[in-house]
Design a protein around this motif. Structure first.
Motif, PDB file in Angstrom:
ATOM      1  N   LEU A   1       6.841 -11.942 -10.808  1.00 30.81           N
ATOM      2  CA  LEU A   1       7.729 -11.201  -9.917  1.00 30.81           C
ATOM      3  C   LEU A   1       7.463 -11.503  -8.443  1.00 30.81           C
ATOM      4  CD1 LEU A   1       7.622  -7.662 -11.610  1.00 30.81           C
ATOM      5  CD2 LEU A   1       9.539  -9.281 -11.630  1.00 30.81           C
ATOM      6  N   ILE A   2       6.381 -12.190  -8.136  1.00 30.33           N
ATOM      7  CA  ILE A   2       5.982 -12.364  -6.737  1.00 30.33           C
ATOM      8  C   ILE A   2       7.009 -13.135  -5.904  1.00 30.33           C
ATOM      9  CG2 ILE A   2       4.270 -13.481  -5.234  1.00 30.33           C
ATOM     10  CD1 ILE A   2       2.111 -12.519  -7.160  1.00 30.33           C
ATOM     11  N   PRO A   3       7.611 -14.219  -6.391  1.00 30.64           N
ATOM     12  CA  PRO A   3       8.622 -14.892  -5.554  1.00 30.64           C
ATOM     13  C   PRO A   3       9.752 -13.963  -5.123  1.00 30.64           C
ATOM     14  CG  PRO A   3       7.965 -16.335  -7.341  1.00 30.64           C
ATOM     15  CD  PRO A   3       7.335 -14.996  -7.614  1.00 30.64           C
ATOM     16  N   ASN A   4      10.247 -13.128  -6.047  1.00 28.53           N
ATOM     17  CA  ASN A   4      11.300 -12.189  -5.669  1.00 28.53           C
ATOM     18  C   ASN A   4      10.755 -11.105  -4.753  1.00 28.53           C
ATOM     19  OD1 ASN A   4      14.240 -11.482  -6.291  1.00 28.53           O
ATOM     20  ND2 ASN A   4      13.215  -9.513  -6.596  1.00 28.53           N
ATOM     21  N   ALA A   5       9.484 -10.734  -4.945  1.00 33.68           N
ATOM     22  CA  ALA A   5       8.866  -9.745  -4.066  1.00 33.68           C
ATOM     23  C   ALA A   5       8.815 -10.245  -2.634  1.00 33.68           C
ATOM     24  CB  ALA A   5       7.463  -9.404  -4.564  1.00 33.68           C
TER      25      ALA A   5
ATOM     26  N   VAL B   1      13.675   1.758   0.273  1.00 34.34           N
ATOM     27  CA  VAL B   1      12.730   1.701  -0.847  1.00 34.34           C
ATOM     28  C   VAL B   1      12.424   0.242  -1.157  1.00 34.34           C
ATOM     29  CG1 VAL B   1      12.409   2.188  -3.307  1.00 34.34           C
ATOM     30  CG2 VAL B   1      13.515   3.880  -1.823  1.00 34.34           C
ATOM     31  N   LEU B   2      11.135  -0.087  -1.248  1.00 32.06           N
ATOM     32  CA  LEU B   2      10.728  -1.431  -1.646  1.00 32.06           C
ATOM     33  C   LEU B   2      10.858  -1.556  -3.154  1.00 32.06           C
ATOM     34  CD1 LEU B   2       9.362  -4.061  -0.371  1.00 32.06           C
ATOM     35  CD2 LEU B   2       7.258  -3.185  -1.424  1.00 32.06           C
ATOM     36  N   ASP B   3      11.623  -2.544  -3.608  1.00 35.53           N
ATOM     37  CA  ASP B   3      11.879  -2.737  -5.037  1.00 35.53           C
ATOM     38  C   ASP B   3      11.720  -4.225  -5.338  1.00 35.53           C
ATOM     39  OD1 ASP B   3      12.779  -2.962  -7.616  1.00 35.53           O
ATOM     40  OD2 ASP B   3      14.775  -2.145  -7.249  1.00 35.53           O
ATOM     41  N   VAL B   4      10.571  -4.600  -5.905  1.00 31.27           N
ATOM     42  CA  VAL B   4      10.275  -6.023  -6.109  1.00 31.27           C
ATOM     43  C   VAL B   4      11.154  -6.632  -7.188  1.00 31.27           C
ATOM     44  CG1 VAL B   4       7.912  -5.750  -5.295  1.00 31.27           C
ATOM     45  CG2 VAL B   4       8.394  -5.555  -7.754  1.00 31.27           C
ATOM     46  N   ARG B   5      11.895  -5.797  -7.919  1.00 34.57           N
ATOM     47  CA  ARG B   5      12.832  -6.325  -8.912  1.00 34.57           C
ATOM     48  C   ARG B   5      14.265  -6.349  -8.391  1.00 34.57           C
ATOM     49  NH1 ARG B   5      10.170  -2.952 -13.901  1.00 34.57           N
ATOM     50  NH2 ARG B   5       8.900  -4.642 -14.780  1.00 34.57           N
ATOM     51  N   ARG B   6      14.451  -5.955  -7.147  1.00 33.46           N
ATOM     52  CA  ARG B   6      15.793  -5.914  -6.578  1.00 33.46           C
ATOM     53  C   ARG B   6      16.432  -7.311  -6.620  1.00 33.46           C
ATOM     54  NH1 ARG B   6      17.975  -2.403  -2.678  1.00 33.46           N
ATOM     55  NH2 ARG B   6      15.871  -1.590  -2.219  1.00 33.46           N
TER      56      ARG B   6
ATOM     57  N   ALA C   1       0.834  -1.199   0.000  1.00 35.65           N
ATOM     58  CA  ALA C   1       0.000   0.000   0.000  1.00 35.65           C
ATOM     59  C   ALA C   1       0.872   1.254   0.000  1.00 35.65           C
ATOM     60  CB  ALA C   1      -0.928  -0.008   1.212  1.00 35.65           C
ATOM     61  N   ASP C   2       2.012   1.188   0.696  1.00 34.02           N
ATOM     62  CA  ASP C   2       2.940   2.320   0.736  1.00 34.02           C
ATOM     63  C   ASP C   2       3.668   2.515  -0.594  1.00 34.02           C
ATOM     64  OD1 ASP C   2       2.304   2.903   3.351  1.00 34.02           O
ATOM     65  OD2 ASP C   2       4.046   1.871   4.214  1.00 34.02           O
ATOM     66  N   PHE C   3       3.844   1.414  -1.344  1.00 33.64           N
ATOM     67  CA  PHE C   3       4.540   1.475  -2.641  1.00 33.64           C
ATOM     68  C   PHE C   3       3.605   0.932  -3.731  1.00 33.64           C
ATOM     69  CE2 PHE C   3       7.866   1.346   0.543  1.00 33.64           C
ATOM     70  CZ  PHE C   3       8.804   2.254   0.078  1.00 33.64           C
ATOM     71  N   PRO C   4       2.550   1.679  -4.063  1.00 34.27           N
ATOM     72  CA  PRO C   4       1.557   1.173  -5.024  1.00 34.27           C
ATOM     73  C   PRO C   4       2.136   0.876  -6.400  1.00 34.27           C
ATOM     74  CG  PRO C   4       1.211   3.517  -4.569  1.00 34.27           C
ATOM     75  CD  PRO C   4       2.206   3.023  -3.571  1.00 34.27           C
ATOM     76  N   ASP C   5       3.216   1.573  -6.787  1.00 33.95           N
ATOM     77  CA  ASP C   5       3.838   1.271  -8.074  1.00 33.95           C
ATOM     78  C   ASP C   5       4.389  -0.144  -8.095  1.00 33.95           C
ATOM     79  OD1 ASP C   5       5.735   2.139  -6.113  1.00 33.95           O
ATOM     80  OD2 ASP C   5       7.233   2.413  -7.699  1.00 33.95           O
ATOM     81  N   GLN C   6       4.923  -0.598  -6.952  1.00 36.18           N
ATOM     82  CA  GLN C   6       5.445  -1.964  -6.868  1.00 36.18           C
ATOM     83  C   GLN C   6       4.306  -2.985  -6.892  1.00 36.18           C
ATOM     84  OE1 GLN C   6       9.015  -2.461  -6.876  1.00 36.18           O
ATOM     85  NE2 GLN C   6       8.575  -0.362  -7.543  1.00 36.18           N
ATOM     86  N   ARG C   7       3.192  -2.621  -6.275  1.00 38.45           N
ATOM     87  CA  ARG C   7       2.018  -3.509  -6.310  1.00 38.45           C
ATOM     88  C   ARG C   7       1.505  -3.646  -7.744  1.00 38.45           C
ATOM     89  NH1 ARG C   7      -2.513  -1.436  -2.460  1.00 38.45           N
ATOM     90  NH2 ARG C   7      -2.572   0.190  -4.049  1.00 38.45           N
ATOM     91  N   GLU C   8       1.508  -2.541  -8.494  1.00 36.23           N
ATOM     92  CA  GLU C   8       1.070  -2.588  -9.884  1.00 36.23           C
ATOM     93  C   GLU C   8       1.954  -3.505 -10.720  1.00 36.23           C
ATOM     94  OE1 GLU C   8       0.887   1.385 -11.325  1.00 36.23           O
ATOM     95  OE2 GLU C   8      -0.690   2.002  -9.917  1.00 36.23           O
ATOM     96  N   LEU C   9       3.247  -3.502 -10.431  1.00 34.04           N
ATOM     97  CA  LEU C   9       4.162  -4.406 -11.145  1.00 34.04           C
ATOM     98  C   LEU C   9       3.788  -5.862 -10.906  1.00 34.04           C
ATOM     99  CD1 LEU C   9       7.628  -2.705 -10.477  1.00 34.04           C
ATOM    100  CD2 LEU C   9       6.390  -2.802 -12.650  1.00 34.04           C
ATOM    101  N   LEU C  10       3.426  -6.187  -9.660  1.00 31.11           N
ATOM    102  CA  LEU C  10       3.062  -7.573  -9.321  1.00 31.11           C
ATOM    103  C   LEU C  10       1.734  -7.971  -9.951  1.00 31.11           C
ATOM    104  CD1 LEU C  10       4.070  -7.695  -5.543  1.00 31.11           C
ATOM    105  CD2 LEU C  10       5.446  -8.286  -7.554  1.00 31.11           C
ATOM    106  N   VAL C  11       0.802  -7.038 -10.014  1.00 28.92           N
ATOM    107  CA  VAL C  11      -0.481  -7.326 -10.668  1.00 28.92           C
ATOM    108  C   VAL C  11      -0.257  -7.590 -12.154  1.00 28.92           C
ATOM    109  CG1 VAL C  11      -2.729  -6.367 -11.311  1.00 28.92           C
ATOM    110  CG2 VAL C  11      -1.846  -6.031  -8.986  1.00 28.92           C
ATOM    111  N   ALA C  12       0.594  -6.795 -12.770  1.00 28.22           N
ATOM    112  CA  ALA C  12       0.865  -6.934 -14.200  1.00 28.22           C
ATOM    113  C   ALA C  12       1.696  -8.174 -14.505  1.00 28.22           C
ATOM    114  CB  ALA C  12       1.578  -5.687 -14.720  1.00 28.22           C
ATOM    115  N   ASP C  13       2.584  -8.541 -13.590  1.00 29.54           N
ATOM    116  CA  ASP C  13       3.481  -9.679 -13.823  1.00 29.54           C
ATOM    117  C   ASP C  13       3.614 -10.496 -12.540  1.00 29.54           C
ATOM    118  OD1 ASP C  13       5.383 -11.511 -14.511  1.00 29.54           O
ATOM    119  OD2 ASP C  13       6.979 -10.055 -14.915  1.00 29.54           O
ATOM    120  N   PRO C  14       2.692 -11.455 -12.299  1.00 32.01           N
ATOM    121  CA  PRO C  14       2.765 -12.285 -11.089  1.00 32.01           C
ATOM    122  C   PRO C  14       4.061 -13.085 -10.974  1.00 32.01           C
ATOM    123  CG  PRO C  14       0.608 -12.486 -12.135  1.00 32.01           C
ATOM    124  CD  PRO C  14       1.489 -11.738 -13.094  1.00 32.01           C
TER     125      PRO C  14
END
Length: 404
Positions: free
Chosen positions: A277-281, A335-340, A262-275
């Motif tokens: 990415l969820i394991p790395n998230a 910074v939360l970065d689900v692609r980190r 919720a704090d990083f909605p851009d990162q949430r949008e990435l996960l919605v668009a490309d599930p």
């Protein structure tokens, strides 16, 4: 710098694991510790703390020096008594024998078999909220899911699960100055231990296809090559560890996911668009907010770090929560970065005491996010209604209302 001139004395930085205000927002304190007092000394509670990633990493890999035998929480380390005989409080080589035995509970086959069960539990818990204005993401989902999974793994009756979850939550109750060594928490631990002993006795008489039955049938190989069955105390202690750790840490992980995304909605949008990415998230969420941010150890010899000598016998807290935000290891750590790309966070520990249930926790976290995002691609957190859980060993939320 001499032993008496610790780096913490040169600053006014103060860290207290029992202070709920610090626990609510520890990252600024931990940052100052990493920068100004990487070998921190607290005279009030007579402990030291390591906060940098490299130091926590090295200490976690050295159980001969950083011993778990006196306990892994500040309360146990300060009690002066013996720690309960649990695998987490036993050092190698005995720890290694127990680990081999208990790791059979988390074989790839057994974990793989849980995939559909975890997904079905997510459906059961989340579907009633589709079309609603919102729900409590922790109390109604995050805390329920791991409790149901661990209970099913062990063989806890569904009718007993709500009470067991309540007992586990009570075990982590803290009081000022004494932490979890208080009558409320100890009575809850006694209740859970008694329940597990009764379940083990029932499985001896009537075995089933569950972990309770596997525990009473398990054989431990001794140093002389002989084998023996686990006694009730050993089996029940492992059950307490599995139920409490497996429930609490995953519940906090899911809660932090609800807040951070919720704090990083851009990162949430990435996960919605490309599930995909969820394991790395999940790994990034574990780094960003460690569900268990402090691990206690006692020193078996003098240790000198950053010009400071910590004497043999000292209590030392390894701050894994701080290590995950160390800019020396992770660029832009706040910074939360689900692609980190994460080489190795420390939220599951390392070395001999690496979390036995890490694979299960990752699986639950991944499926929980998949099923959440499939139904609720956006949400907001009601921060006024959020309630934190304060303990000295796990950190997170027990209530996290969200609007969907």
């Amino acid at each position: 710098m001499t032993q008496g001139e610790t780096m913490s004395t040169a600053t006014d930085v103060y860290y207290d694991p029992y202070d709920t205000d610090i626990d609510a927002e520890p990252h600024a304190v931990w940052r100052r510790m990493r920068d100004e007092a990487p070998v921190y000394r607290n005279d009030r509670y007579d402990f030291w703390a390591l906060s940098r990633h490299a130091d926590v990493d090295a200490a976690s890999r050295d159980p001969r020096t950083f011993s778990s035998a006196r306990g892994t929480t500040l309360e146990l380390l300060s009690s002066g008594g013996e720690a309960p005989r649990m695998m987490i409080f036993i050092d190698p080589p005995e720890h290694s024998r127990l680990r081999v035995l208990f790791s059979r509970a988390f074989t790839p086959r057994r974990i793989s078999a849980l995939h559909e069960q975890i997904r079905e539990e997510c459906r059961t818990l989340l579907d009633p909220h589709v079309g609603s204005a919102g729900f409590d993401y922790v109390a109604d989902f995050g805390a329920q899911l791991p409790s149901r999974v661990i209970s099913a793994l062990l063989g806890v009756s569904p009718t007993d699960q709500p009470r067991i979850l309540d007992v586990i939550n009570t075990m982590f109750h803290i009081e000022p100055g004494v932490g979890m060594i208080n009558d409320t928490a100890l009575n809850a631990m006694f209740e859970l231990h008694t329940y597990l002993v009764d379940q083990l006795a029932e499985r001896r008489a009537h075995p089933r296809d569950d972990m309770f039955s596997a525990l009473v049938q398990a054989e431990l190989t001794e140093d002389d090559g002989t084998t023996r069955r686990l006694d009730d105390q050993e089996a029940a202690n492992f059950g307490v560890l599995l139920v409490s750790a497996g429930t609490e840490t995953v519940a906090r992980l899911i809660g932090w996911a609800g807040l951070a995304l919720a704090d990083f909605p851009d990162q949430r949008e990435l996960l919605v668009a490309d599930p995909g990415l969820i394991p790395n998230a999940v790994e990034e969420l574990l780094r960003y907010e460690a569900p268990s941010p402090s691990q206690g150890r006692s020193l078996t010899r003098d240790v000198t770090l950053h010009g400071v000598t910590i004497p043999e016998g000292s209590k030392v807290l390894l701050l894994t929560g701080s290590a995950g935000r160390d800019e020396r290891a992770f660029p832009n750590p706040d910074v939360l970065d689900v692609r980190r790309r994460i080489e190795a966070h420390l939220s599951f520990g390392l070395g001999a005491h690496y979390c036995l249930g890490a694979a299960l926790a990752r699986l639950e976290g991944r499926i929980a996010l998949e099923e959440t995002l499939r139904r609720f691609p956006r949400w907001d957190v009601d921060r006024a209604g959020a309630v934190r859980l304060h303990t000295s060993t796990v950190r997170g939320y027990k209530n996290l209302p969200i609007a969907v």
